[in-house]
Design an enzyme around this catalytic site. Structure first.
Site, short mmCIF file in Angstrom:
data_model
loop_
_atom_site.label_atom_id
_atom_site.label_comp_id
_atom_site.label_asym_id
_atom_site.label_seq_id
_atom_site.Cartn_x
_atom_site.Cartn_y
_atom_site.Cartn_z
N ASP A 34 0.83 -1.21 0.00
CA ASP A 34 0.00 0.00 0.00
C ASP A 34 0.87 1.26 0.00
OD1 ASP A 34 -2.37 1.38 -0.04
OD2 ASP A 34 -2.69 1.29 2.13
N HIS A 51 2.41 3.36 -9.19
CA HIS A 51 2.19 1.93 -9.44
C HIS A 51 3.38 1.31 -10.17
CE1 HIS A 51 -1.74 2.37 -7.83
NE2 HIS A 51 -2.24 3.04 -8.85
N LEU A 145 10.83 -20.52 -4.83
CA LEU A 145 9.91 -19.60 -4.13
C LEU A 145 8.53 -19.76 -4.75
CD1 LEU A 145 9.40 -17.12 -2.21
CD2 LEU A 145 9.76 -15.69 -4.22
C1 IPE Z 1 -5.32 -2.71 -0.14
O1 IPE Z 1 -5.00 -1.42 -0.43
C2 IPE Z 1 -5.40 -3.51 -1.40
C3 IPE Z 1 -4.14 -3.76 -2.05
C4 IPE Z 1 -2.96 -3.50 -1.57
C5 IPE Z 1 -4.24 -4.36 -3.35
P1 IPE Z 1 -6.14 -0.31 -0.68
O2 IPE Z 1 -5.45 0.99 -0.66
O3 IPE Z 1 -6.92 -0.65 -1.89
O4 IPE Z 1 -7.09 -0.52 0.58
P2 IPE Z 1 -7.89 0.52 1.44
O5 IPE Z 1 -8.80 1.23 0.48
O6 IPE Z 1 -6.90 1.45 2.04
O7 IPE Z 1 -8.59 -0.31 2.46
C1 IPE Z 2 -1.51 0.30 -3.46
O1 IPE Z 2 -1.33 1.67 -3.47
C2 IPE Z 2 -1.74 -0.26 -4.84
C3 IPE Z 2 -3.08 -0.78 -5.07
C4 IPE Z 2 -4.01 -0.89 -4.17
C5 IPE Z 2 -3.41 -1.22 -6.43
P1 IPE Z 2 -2.55 2.68 -3.47
O2 IPE Z 2 -2.90 2.99 -4.88
O3 IPE Z 2 -3.65 2.17 -2.61
O4 IPE Z 2 -1.88 3.95 -2.79
P2 IPE Z 2 -2.49 4.95 -1.74
O5 IPE Z 2 -3.09 4.16 -0.63
O6 IPE Z 2 -3.54 5.74 -2.48
O7 IPE Z 2 -1.34 5.79 -1.30
MG MG Z 3 -4.12 2.40 -0.63
#
Ligand code: IPE
Ligand code: IPE
Ligand code: MG
Length: 256
Positions: A34, A51, A145
């Site tokens: 995240d 990303h 792995l």
């Molecule tokens: C959790 O992250 C999902 C992934 C890492 C794929 P999100 O950013 O989507 O989750 P929330 O919205 O903070 O719960």
């Molecule tokens: C995690 O990073 C990637 C996915 C959930 C696909 P985010 O896109 O949720 O990044 P934040 O939480 O907005 O910083």
């Molecule tokens: Mg996120």
């Protein structure tokens, strides 16, 4: 219990084996990756750049797992809820997935990585589904792995689907409801045959599971790291392993 582990401690560069001996290396690490969006914002870049940078951190976490002797790594890459992001971002994410399936599988294969996907994969475009199947087929003989990628994954939907499968089997007389126990139920989950995660890491400072492996992580240690995913390094991985090694695991039993 300290939940947030600062990402800069000296322990970061140490392998996690000192506190409890070699067996304290978790067999299965799962990561909620995240913070890509916040990383991009912090650097004045579009979210897609976060990303893209996050994909480099995936590579680092695979390398760190192999180095540490972790044999299972599960990565939460795209949740079932992530389909509700703005269409442009969903397109960016699926486009990156398509791209990395084309460019990374050879390297994973050469490194002895077996790739498998959990989640509602049929929601992706047919060419992506085909590339996922082909990557799984190609790497099926590897054992260094086990890399499990959670794509369009949601734990509640997984559990409901398992319950539905069991109910249908019972209705058709193939399953005696009295025989349905935890072990049998697990065979209906995406993760059938895989070990439960010992350690779940979430980056970005958020402290929730976001519908990730709710059944499987029942006894996992949770480590929340104060680092945005694109900045995640092998040192952060080792830091989480060190934290894991320090904790005493009792599995609900009395202290001995
Ligand atoms: C959790 O992250 C999902 C992934 C890492 C794929 P999100 O950013 O989507 O989750 P929330 O919205 O903070 O719960
Ligand atoms: C995690 O990073 C990637 C996915 C959930 C696909 P985010 O896109 O949720 O990044 P934040 O939480 O907005 O910083
Ligand atoms: Mg996120």
């Amino acid at each position: 219990m300290s939940v947030i582990t600062k990402a800069s401690s000296a322990a970061a560069t140490q392998p996690a084996t000192e506190a409890r001996g070699p067996s304290s290396v978790p067999a299965h690490v799962a990561i909620i990756m995240d913070g890509n969006g916040r990383w991009a914002k912090r650097n004045g870049l579009p979210r897609v750049a976060g990303h893209r940078e996050g994909a480099r951190a995936v590579r680092r976490s695979v390398e760190a797992s192999i180095r540490a002797g972790v044999s299972w790594l599960t990565l939460y890459a795209f949740s079932s809820e992530n389909w509700r992001r703005p269409p442009g971002e969903v397109l960016d994410l699926t486009g990156l997935l398509r791209h990395y399936l084309r460019t990374e599988i050879q390297e994973l294969h050469a490194n002895g990585v077996r790739l498998r996907v959990i989640g509602d994969r049929e929601r992706f475009d047919p060419d992506i589904c085909e590339a996922l199947r082909e990557a799984e087929r190609r790497t099926a003989g590897n054992a260094r792995l086990n890399l499990i990628v959670a794509l369009s994954y949601g734990s509640r939907a997984e559990i409901v689907s398992a319950a539905r499968t069991a109910a249908v089997a019972a209705r058709e007389g193939r399953l005696d409801p009295a025989r349905l126990d935890e072990h049998l139920f697990e065979q209906f989950l995406f993760t059938a045959g895989m070990p439960d995660p010992d350690l779940v890491i979430r980056t970005s400072g958020e402290q929730r599971l976001s519908n990730f492996l709710l059944w499987q992580a029942a006894y996992a240690e949770l480590v929340f790291l104060d680092v945005l995913w694109p900045d995640f390094s092998g040192a952060h991985f080792n830091q989480a392993l060190a934290e894991y090694a320090r904790r005493e695991r009792r599995f609900g039993t009395r202290p001995s």
